[in-house]
Structure formats: C-alpha cells, structure tokens
Design a protein around this motif. Structure first.
Motif: not given
Length: 200
Positions: A20-23, A73-82
């Motif tokens: 299975t590959t999950v994100t 400055v602070p920076v908010r990230f969103s990162l999908p990992l497969a």
C-alpha cells in the motif's frame, strides 16, 4: 530533504494485507532560526506511522528560513509524503478448501456473531475523530478443534486503526463450530465482514 527522510524515517510495523502507498500530509513551521516547530499531521491515518513522521521531522536539521525583505520570518509549510508500506500481515495456513458438508459456524449463528462483534467493537479514536467509517473483510482459519487462527484483512487498507480493531475482534472470538467433511471436523478457511459505522 527527500533523501534525509528516506534514510531517517523508521517505518513502524503496520499490519497490512497488501502493498500500500499512503500519503501523509505534514504541516510545520520553519522558524527564523531554521528550526521546525508546530509539526502536525493533517487527516491522521496510521497512528504509529504519523508519530514516526513527526519524530523524523523533529530530528531534522535546520532549514534555510524564509525572508520578508531582509528579515527572517516564520513560514508555514504543508508537505505531502508518499510512503510505500509493504504487506506485513502473517499469511494463513495453506489450507485446502474442499466441498465441505458444513461450513464453520459461530456458536449461536449469525445473530450471536453480530452481537459478539457489537459488544466487543471499540471504535478507534483516530477514526472517530476523522469521521472515518468503512467495512473490513477479515479472513481467518477455523481449526478442526474450533480455534480461530491466522486472521488477516483483505482488500484495500482503510487505515485509522480499523484493520487492527477488526483483527483484534476476530482473535478474541471463542471457539467456532468447525467445518465438517464426511462427518468429521476439519480445518477450513472462513471470512467475515466487520462494519464500522460512526455513532449518530
């Protein structure tokens, strides 16, 4: 960063019937000093996998910070990992399935089985929090003496603890009435569907 994650992320044991590959969607903030903070998982899935991802990001070296003009400055990230997860569930015995006279039966029949599942089912907290429902098929072996063994799930993984809970329920079951062939009890495979429905 991808190579660092591949080397440092320790994939935990997760009982899965198929590859299975999950994100995993990771949210975090890169602070002005390059450190990562506020690391969270959006739409949590496998709890122990989410924890392993958070641990890996917590241990990650500092990043280059973001700048507004000349000021960090602070920076908010969103990162999908497969992430690829291999089949880890133990396989059933290689049990032949002849034309049996009587299939394995839960003592008391279908209604008793449904009552047992309803009484013992503990809806996984992560699935409840995420609003996840579903049906899990569990295949298992009923030995000639009625003992239930070698439970594993089939089909696509839902996650959120549903597979683990379905297997736990099956492994908790009392002895079944075994399959019968020519008047003698035999070992045979069987499977049931366990439904997870969110409380109204």
């Amino acid at each position: 960063m991808g190579l660092w994650i591949n080397y440092h992320l320790k994939i935990p044991y997760i009982p899965l019937r198929n590859d299975t590959t999950v994100t995993v969607n990771v949210h975090f903030t890169v602070q002005p000093d390059g450190k990562l903070t506020d690391i969270t998982i959006q739409q949590p899935g496998f709890r122990n996998l989410d924890k392993a991802v958070i641990d890996a990001f917590t241990a990650m070296p500092t990043w280059k910070p973001g700048y507004l003009g000349e000021r960090a400055v602070p920076v908010r990230f969103s990162l999908p990992l497969a992430l690829h997860l291999g089949n880890t569930l133990r396989k059933p015995y290689d049990v032949p399935t002849p034309e049996v006279t009587t299939m394995p039966q839960f003592n008391g029949g279908g209604k008793a089985l449904a009552y047992f599942i309803r009484k013992n089912l503990k809806y996984p907290a992560e699935a409840r929090a995420a609003g996840i429902a579903g049906a899990i098929t569990v295949e298992f072996t009923v030995l000639y003496n009625g003992v239930v063994a070698n439970a594993f799930t089939t089909g696509n993984a839902v996650g959120y603890g549903l597979e683990e809970e379905a297997i736990r329920i099956v492994e908790k079951m009392p002895r079944w009435k075994p399959a019968v062939l020519d008047g003698k009890p035999i070992t045979a495979k069987h499977k049931i569907l366990i439904r997870f429905e969110l409380p109204k």
